[in-house]
Design a protein around this motif. Structure first.
Motif, PDB file in Angstrom:
ATOM      1  N   PHE A  80       5.555   3.687   1.297  1.00  0.00           N
ATOM      2  CA  PHE A  80       5.021   2.364   0.983  1.00  0.00           C
ATOM      3  C   PHE A  80       5.061   1.507   2.238  1.00  0.00           C
ATOM      4  N   THR A  94       8.381   3.898 -11.394  1.00  0.00           N
ATOM      5  CA  THR A  94       7.953   2.668 -10.728  1.00  0.00           C
ATOM      6  C   THR A  94       8.796   2.397  -9.488  1.00  0.00           C
ATOM      7  N   GLY A 101       4.729  -0.480  -7.435  1.00  0.00           N
ATOM      8  CA  GLY A 101       3.776   0.610  -7.336  1.00  0.00           C
ATOM      9  C   GLY A 101       4.255   1.748  -8.219  1.00  0.00           C
ATOM     10  N   CYS A 115       1.250   8.370  -5.402  1.00  0.00           N
ATOM     11  CA  CYS A 115       1.642   6.968  -5.563  1.00  0.00           C
ATOM     12  C   CYS A 115       0.389   6.129  -5.707  1.00  0.00           C
ATOM     13  N   SER A 116       0.560   4.954  -6.276  1.00  0.00           N
ATOM     14  CA  SER A 116      -0.551   4.005  -6.397  1.00  0.00           C
ATOM     15  C   SER A 116       0.033   2.604  -6.470  1.00  0.00           C
ATOM     16  N   VAL A 117      -0.816   1.640  -6.171  1.00  0.00           N
ATOM     17  CA  VAL A 117      -0.432   0.237  -6.202  1.00  0.00           C
ATOM     18  C   VAL A 117      -1.489  -0.510  -7.010  1.00  0.00           C
ATOM     19  N   GLN A 154       0.856  -1.180   0.000  1.00  0.00           N
ATOM     20  CA  GLN A 154       0.000   0.000   0.000  1.00  0.00           C
ATOM     21  C   GLN A 154       0.897   1.236   0.000  1.00  0.00           C
ATOM     22  N   CYS A 155       0.324   2.380  -0.367  1.00  0.00           N
ATOM     23  CA  CYS A 155       1.110   3.613  -0.345  1.00  0.00           C
ATOM     24  C   CYS A 155       0.237   4.795   0.024  1.00  0.00           C
TER      25      CYS A 155
END
Length: 134
Positions: free
Chosen positions: A53, A101, A119, A131-133, A42-43
Protein backbone atom coordinates in the motif's frame (compact mmCIF):
# COMPACT_ATOMS: atom_id res chain seq x y z
CA UNK A 1 -13.94 28.17 112.35
CA UNK A 2 -13.15 30.20 109.33
CA UNK A 3 -12.69 28.68 105.86
CA UNK A 4 -10.61 30.43 103.38
CA UNK A 5 -10.49 29.55 99.74
CA UNK A 6 -10.23 30.84 96.30
CA UNK A 7 -12.95 30.57 93.78
CA UNK A 8 -11.89 30.75 90.17
CA UNK A 9 -14.46 31.81 87.65
CA UNK A 10 -13.81 30.86 84.03
CA UNK A 11 -15.27 32.71 81.11
CA UNK A 12 -17.58 30.55 78.95
CA UNK A 13 -16.16 29.34 75.59
CA UNK A 14 -16.52 31.78 72.72
CA UNK A 15 -17.64 30.60 69.26
CA UNK A 16 -15.35 31.36 66.34
CA UNK A 17 -15.45 30.98 62.58
CA UNK A 18 -12.39 29.63 60.84
CA UNK A 19 -11.69 30.36 57.22
CA UNK A 20 -8.82 30.69 54.84
CA UNK A 21 -8.18 31.34 51.22
CA UNK A 22 -5.72 29.57 48.98
CA UNK A 23 -5.81 31.27 45.63
CA UNK A 24 -3.78 29.59 42.93
CA UNK A 25 -3.27 30.49 39.32
CA UNK A 26 -1.90 28.47 36.46
CA UNK A 27 -0.95 29.04 32.89
CA UNK A 28 -1.29 26.61 30.03
CA UNK A 29 -2.13 26.39 26.42
CA UNK A 30 -4.91 24.62 24.67
CA UNK A 31 -4.78 23.61 21.06
CA UNK A 32 -7.49 22.24 18.88
CA UNK A 33 -7.26 20.83 15.44
CA UNK A 34 -7.66 17.80 13.27
CA UNK A 35 -5.31 14.94 12.53
CA UNK A 36 -5.72 14.67 8.78
CA UNK A 37 -5.74 11.19 7.22
CA UNK A 38 -3.39 10.02 4.48
CA UNK A 39 -4.72 10.61 0.97
CA UNK A 40 -4.65 8.79 -2.36
CA UNK A 41 -4.33 5.27 -0.91
CA UNK A 42 -3.26 2.81 -3.63
CA UNK A 43 -2.14 -0.81 -3.66
CA UNK A 44 -0.42 -3.35 -5.83
CA UNK A 45 -0.15 -7.15 -5.53
CA UNK A 46 0.12 -10.20 -7.73
CA UNK A 47 1.90 -13.47 -8.33
CA UNK A 48 4.48 -13.85 -5.54
CA UNK A 49 4.02 -10.13 -4.70
CA UNK A 50 2.39 -9.51 -1.31
CA UNK A 51 0.15 -6.41 -1.12
CA UNK A 52 1.98 -3.09 -0.97
CA UNK A 53 0.00 0.00 0.00
CA UNK A 54 1.17 3.52 -0.85
CA UNK A 55 -0.31 6.91 0.06
CA UNK A 56 0.34 10.64 0.06
CA UNK A 57 1.19 12.38 3.30
CA UNK A 58 -1.65 14.41 4.84
CA UNK A 59 -1.55 18.14 4.17
CA UNK A 60 -2.29 20.58 7.00
CA UNK A 61 -3.82 19.62 10.31
CA UNK A 62 -1.95 18.82 13.49
CA UNK A 63 1.59 17.49 13.37
CA UNK A 64 1.85 13.73 12.82
CA UNK A 65 3.87 11.47 15.06
CA UNK A 66 3.52 8.54 12.66
CA UNK A 67 1.06 6.07 11.19
CA UNK A 68 -0.59 2.91 12.48
CA UNK A 69 -1.81 0.10 10.23
CA UNK A 70 -3.70 -3.07 11.08
CA UNK A 71 -5.53 -5.95 9.45
CA UNK A 72 -9.04 -7.16 10.28
CA UNK A 73 -11.41 -9.86 9.11
CA UNK A 74 -9.85 -13.29 9.18
CA UNK A 75 -6.36 -11.70 9.43
CA UNK A 76 -4.57 -10.07 12.33
CA UNK A 77 -1.40 -8.05 12.51
CA UNK A 78 -0.24 -4.53 12.03
CA UNK A 79 2.40 -2.07 13.04
CA UNK A 80 3.53 1.52 13.33
CA UNK A 81 5.43 3.64 10.85
CA UNK A 82 7.33 6.93 11.04
CA UNK A 83 5.74 10.34 10.35
CA UNK A 84 7.05 10.50 6.77
CA UNK A 85 6.25 6.92 5.73
CA UNK A 86 4.33 6.53 2.48
CA UNK A 87 4.39 2.77 1.94
CA UNK A 88 3.97 -0.56 3.72
CA UNK A 89 4.09 -4.12 2.42
CA UNK A 90 1.79 -6.59 4.17
CA UNK A 91 3.80 -9.74 4.83
CA UNK A 92 2.36 -12.84 3.18
CA UNK A 93 2.77 -14.58 6.54
CA UNK A 94 -0.06 -12.43 7.95
CA UNK A 95 -2.48 -13.52 5.23
CA UNK A 96 -4.31 -16.71 4.35
CA UNK A 97 -6.74 -17.78 1.62
CA UNK A 98 -9.59 -15.26 1.64
CA UNK A 99 -9.89 -11.53 2.07
CA UNK A 100 -9.82 -9.00 4.88
CA UNK A 101 -9.40 -5.28 5.44
CA UNK A 102 -6.29 -3.10 5.64
CA UNK A 103 -6.73 -0.04 7.93
CA UNK A 104 -4.38 2.97 8.00
CA UNK A 105 -4.47 5.91 10.47
CA UNK A 106 -2.31 8.99 10.95
CA UNK A 107 -1.28 9.51 14.59
CA UNK A 108 -1.25 12.98 16.12
CA UNK A 109 -0.48 14.59 19.47
CA UNK A 110 -2.08 13.33 22.66
CA UNK A 111 -2.96 9.93 21.22
CA UNK A 112 -5.42 11.38 18.69
CA UNK A 113 -5.77 9.62 15.35
CA UNK A 114 -7.19 10.52 11.98
CA UNK A 115 -10.14 8.85 10.38
CA UNK A 116 -9.07 5.60 8.77
CA UNK A 117 -8.46 4.87 5.14
CA UNK A 118 -9.02 1.26 4.11
CA UNK A 119 -8.38 -1.28 1.42
CA UNK A 120 -9.12 -4.95 0.82
CA UNK A 121 -6.31 -7.49 0.99
CA UNK A 122 -5.96 -11.25 0.64
CA UNK A 123 -4.73 -14.35 -1.17
CA UNK A 124 -6.44 -16.30 -3.96
CA UNK A 125 -3.98 -19.19 -3.73
CA UNK A 126 -0.77 -19.59 -1.78
CA UNK A 127 1.05 -17.68 -4.53
CA UNK A 128 -1.40 -15.08 -5.82
CA UNK A 129 -2.05 -12.02 -3.65
CA UNK A 130 -4.62 -9.30 -4.29
CA UNK A 131 -5.64 -5.91 -2.96
CA UNK A 132 -7.99 -3.09 -3.84
CA UNK A 133 -8.89 0.36 -2.60
CA UNK A 134 -12.39 1.84 -2.73
Amino acid sequence: MLLAGTVVLLAPPQSTQASWTDTEYGLGSLQSGTVNPPTNLQCSAGLLNPPTFTWNLPVGGLARSGFTWRLSGPFSGGGTLGPNATTVTVSGGLLSIGSGTFHLYANGPGGWTSTEVTGTVGIVTGLIYFCSVP
